[in-house]
Design a protein around this motif. Structure first.
Motif, short mmCIF file in Angstrom:
data_model
loop_
_atom_site.label_atom_id
_atom_site.label_comp_id
_atom_site.label_asym_id
_atom_site.label_seq_id
_atom_site.Cartn_x
_atom_site.Cartn_y
_atom_site.Cartn_z
N VAL A 148 0.85 -1.19 0.00
CA VAL A 148 0.00 0.00 0.00
C VAL A 148 0.89 1.24 0.00
N ILE A 149 0.30 2.39 -0.30
CA ILE A 149 1.06 3.65 -0.22
C ILE A 149 1.09 4.14 1.22
N PHE A 150 -0.07 4.13 1.87
CA PHE A 150 -0.15 4.52 3.28
C PHE A 150 -0.77 3.38 4.08
N SER B 176 4.28 -2.99 -8.96
CA SER B 176 4.54 -2.15 -7.80
C SER B 176 3.43 -1.12 -7.63
N ILE B 177 2.79 -1.11 -6.47
CA ILE B 177 1.76 -0.12 -6.21
C ILE B 177 2.32 1.29 -6.29
N ARG B 178 3.60 1.47 -5.92
CA ARG B 178 4.20 2.80 -5.98
C ARG B 178 4.32 3.27 -7.44
N GLU B 179 4.72 2.37 -8.31
CA GLU B 179 4.86 2.74 -9.72
C GLU B 179 3.50 3.11 -10.31
N LEU B 180 2.47 2.33 -9.99
CA LEU B 180 1.15 2.59 -10.53
C LEU B 180 0.60 3.91 -10.01
N ALA B 181 0.68 4.11 -8.70
CA ALA B 181 0.14 5.34 -8.11
C ALA B 181 0.94 6.56 -8.57
N ARG B 182 2.25 6.42 -8.70
CA ARG B 182 3.09 7.53 -9.15
C ARG B 182 2.70 7.95 -10.57
N HIS B 183 2.49 6.97 -11.42
CA HIS B 183 2.12 7.28 -12.80
C HIS B 183 0.79 8.04 -12.84
N ALA B 184 -0.20 7.53 -12.12
CA ALA B 184 -1.51 8.18 -12.13
C ALA B 184 -1.45 9.57 -11.50
N TRP C 189 -8.77 6.67 -11.63
CA TRP C 189 -8.09 5.40 -11.34
C TRP C 189 -7.28 5.51 -10.05
N LEU C 190 -6.63 6.64 -9.84
CA LEU C 190 -5.90 6.84 -8.59
C LEU C 190 -6.86 6.74 -7.41
N SER C 191 -8.07 7.25 -7.58
CA SER C 191 -9.07 7.15 -6.52
C SER C 191 -9.37 5.70 -6.18
N GLU C 192 -9.37 4.82 -7.19
CA GLU C 192 -9.58 3.40 -6.93
C GLU C 192 -8.41 2.80 -6.14
N LEU C 193 -7.20 3.24 -6.43
CA LEU C 193 -6.04 2.78 -5.66
C LEU C 193 -6.11 3.29 -4.22
N ILE C 194 -6.66 4.48 -4.04
CA ILE C 194 -6.83 5.03 -2.69
C ILE C 194 -7.89 4.24 -1.93
N TRP C 195 -8.96 3.83 -2.62
CA TRP C 195 -9.95 2.94 -1.98
C TRP C 195 -9.25 1.70 -1.43
N ARG C 196 -8.29 1.19 -2.17
CA ARG C 196 -7.55 0.00 -1.74
C ARG C 196 -6.82 0.27 -0.43
#
Length: 483
Positions: A138-140, A257-265, A276-283
Motif C-alpha cells: 500500500v502507499i499509506f 509495484s503499487i508505488r509505480e502505478l500510483a506515481r504514474h496516475a 483510477w488513482l481514486s480506486e487505488l486510494i480505496w484499496r
C-alpha cells in the motif's frame, strides 16, 4: 539494523504477496544491510489445505509468477528457495539452516497473517534471528493517514482528501533494488519451483483464458492500460468495453509495484488518471479499515448492523445456490456469475450489482457472498472484498445507504445497453431482441417460442420480484432501526 561496518552477515527475504525483484521494500533493505541475501517463498499449507478445489487458478498464477521470479533472481546471482508446508514452521527452519542473522519480509495486514507473522517472529527470536517487516503493498498504512483527532477514517472522501494532501514523491518513489543486487546469493536449497502436481494441484483453465502472469504479464497489462487511462472515467462501468486496467490480480500478488502505478496516475493527472488513482486510494482505505477494525472479517463494521435479520433456512440456501449457479432469471446477474465461475474475474460494476442482488433482493447475509467470492476470485483480497461487500450490504463504513437498492434491470439497461456482455456469457439469450434482453420474461409467449427462449424452460424465470424484494429490504433495515 545491521550496517556495512559490522561483521559479515546474511539475511533471508521471505516473498509473499510481492512476487517481483524490483521496487521491493524488504529485498532492498536486506540487500542494503547485509553481505549475503537469500530469497524464499512458501506454498503455505495452512492456506492451501483450506482451498475447496485442487484446480485453483490463483495457485497456478502464483506458481507461474514464481517461475519467472526465480529465473530473474538467478540472472542476478540469486535464486528462490521454494518450500511447501506451514510457513510458520518453514521460515524459521530455513533461516536456521542458512544460518542467517535476520529474516526480512513485506507486511501483511490480514488478521491471520498478522498472527502468523507474530509466531514466526517468536520462533526466530528463540533462534536469535531478527525479524523485520516493511510497508510494500500500500502507499499509506496503519496510522499514516489519520483524522485531525488522531483517529482512523471511516468515511472514504475525507480519507481520500487527507491521502492526497499527504502524498508526495517520498511515498511514491521506488526502492532502488539494483543498487545493491551484488549481495544476492543462491542457497543450496534453491532447486526450482515445484510443479502443480507436486503441490497437490491440477492445471486449471488459466492457459485457456490466456491470463498474463508474473512481472512480464503485469508490465504488459500496465503498458496497455496507460494507453487507455485517459478514457478510464468514462469507460470503467461498462463490462462489455475494455475500460478497466485488469491489474487487480497483479496488485494482489505484487507482480507490479503499487508505488509505480500510483506515481504514474498521480503525475499524469486528468480525469481518467485521477479516477483510477481514486480506486487505488480505496484499496489503501480498506486496508487501514481492516487493520484498525479486524472484527469486520466476521461482523458488520457497525456493530448494530449485526442485528439485521437476514434470510436463513432451506429456502435461503436454495436461493443462495441459485445465485451461485447463475439461475436467478436476471440476465445481468446471471452473466456476471458465469463470468466469475468460468474465469475467476468479475468486472467491478458487476460486483456491486450481484452483491446488491444477493443482500437486497434475496435478503441473504453478505458474508455468504463474500466467502463465495473468496473462493472464486483470482484477485481475492480480504480487505477490498470485505469492504466491497459491506458497502453493497449497507453494513460497512461509508456504505451505500440501505434505501439505495440497485435495480438489476435498470443497471443492465444503463451499463450493458446492447446486451453484448449478457450475450457473451448467456449464449442461450443470443437471439433475444435488445428490447427484451434485460428482462426476457417480458417477451410475449409467441416471441419466446420464435427465438428459442421459453422462460422457465430455456432460461430461468426471475426468482424474485425486485419491487417486492425492495420493500422487504426496507422493512428489514427499518426493523433493525426499531430494535
Amino acid at each position: 539494523m545491521i550496517r556495512k561496518n559490522q561483521p559479515a552477515s546474511s539475511a533471508l527475504v521471505w516473498f509473499r504477496r510481492d512476487l517481483r525483484n524490483f521496487d521491493h521494500a524488504a529485498l532492498y533493505h536486506a540487500l542494503r544491510d547485509h553481505d549475503t541475501v537469500f530469497c524464499a517463498f512458501v506454498f503455505d499449507t495452512d492456506i492451501l489445505d483450506t482451498l475447496p478445489s485442487r484446480t485453483d487458478r490463483r495457485v497456478e498464477f502464483i506458481r507461474a509468477s514464481l517461475v519467472e521470479l526465480d529465473a530473474a533472481l538467478r540472472q542476478q546471482g540469486g535464486a528462490l528457495v521454494v518450500c511447501h508446508g506451514p510457513a510458520r514452521k518453514e521460515i524459521p527452519r530455513l533461516a536456521a539452516q542458512l544460518e542467517v542473522s535476520a529474516v526480512y519480509t513485506n507486511r501483511d495486514y490480514e488478521p491471520q497473517a498478522v498472527e502468523r507473522d507474530a509466531e514466526v517472529a517468536r520462533r526466530l527470536a528463540a533462534l536469535d534471528i531478527a525479524f523485520s517487516d516493511f510497508k510494500d503493498q500500500v502507499i499509506f498504512e496503519r496510522d499514516e493517514v489519520l483524522t485531525q483527532a488522531g483517529k482512523p477514517f471511516g468515511v472514504f472522501t475525507a480519507y481520500k482528501n487527507a491521502w492526497l494532501r499527504t502524498v508526495n514523491d517520498f511515498y511514491l518513489r521506488s526502492y532502488p533494488v539494483g543498487n545493491h543486487i551484488a549481495q544476492l546469493r543462491a542457497a543450496p536449497q534453491a532447486r526450482g519451483v515445484p510443479t502443480l502436481a507436486e503441490l497437490g494441484f491440477e492445471t486449471s483453465n488459466l492457459g485457456t483464458l490466456r491470463m498474463k502472469c508474473g512481472m512480464s504479464g503485469g508490465a504488459e497489462l500496465f503498458d496497455d492500460f496507460t494507453e487507455r487511462m485517459n478514457d478510464y472515467k468514462d469507460a470503467r462501468d461498462f463490462p462489455a468495453v475494455k475500460g478497466v486496467s485488469y491489474l487487480s490480480t497483479h496488485l494482489r500478488f505484487g507482480t507490479v509495484s503499487i508505488r509505480e502505478l500510483a506515481r504514474h496516475a498521480h503525475q499524469r493527472g486528468g480525469a481518467g488518471a485521477e479516477t483510477w488513482l481514486s480506486e487505488l486510494i480505496w484499496r489503501d482505505f480498506y486496508h487501514q479499515i481492516l487493520y484498525h477494525h479486524p472484527h469486520v472479517v466476521e461482523h458488520a463494521w457497525k456493530a448494530e448492523y449485526d442485528d439485521i435479520r437476514w434470510e436463513t433456512g432451506k429456502a435461503a440456501d436454495e436461493l443462495f445456490a441459485t445465485w451461485c449457479e447463475a439461475r436467478t432469471g436476471y440476465p445481468i446477474v446471471d452473466a456476471a456469475m458465469r463470468q466469475i465461475n468460468q474465469t475467476g474475474f468479475m468486472h467491478n460494476r458487476l460486483r456491486m450489482i450481484v452483491a446488491s442482488f444477493l443482500t437486497k433482493d434475496l435478503g441473504i447475509h453478505w458474508l455468504r457472498g463474500e466467502r463465495y467470492f473468496a473462493e472464486h476470485l483470482n484477485d481475492y483480497d480480504l480487505a477490498a472484498n470485505n469492504g466491497g461487500w459491506q458497502w453493497a450490504a449497507s453494513t460497512g463504513c461509508d456504505a451505500q445507504p440501505y434505501f439505495r437498492i440497485f435495480n438489476p434491470v435498470t443497471q443492465s439497461e444503463r451499463f450493458d445497453a446492447l446486451g453484448k456482455f449478457i450475450r457473451r456469457y448467456l449464449p442461450e439469450l443470443k437471439d433475444v431482441p435488445e428490447k427484451y434482453i434485460h428482462a426476457p420474461w417480458k417477451m410475449p409467449a409467441a416471441l419466446q417460442e420464435s427465438v428459442g427462449v421459453v422462460i422457465g424452460r430455456d432460461y430461468a424465470a426471475p426468482i424474485v420480484d425486485h419491487a417486492q424484494a425492495r420493500e422487504a429490504t426496507l422493512a428489514r433495515f427499518k426493523l433493525r432501526d426499531r430494535s
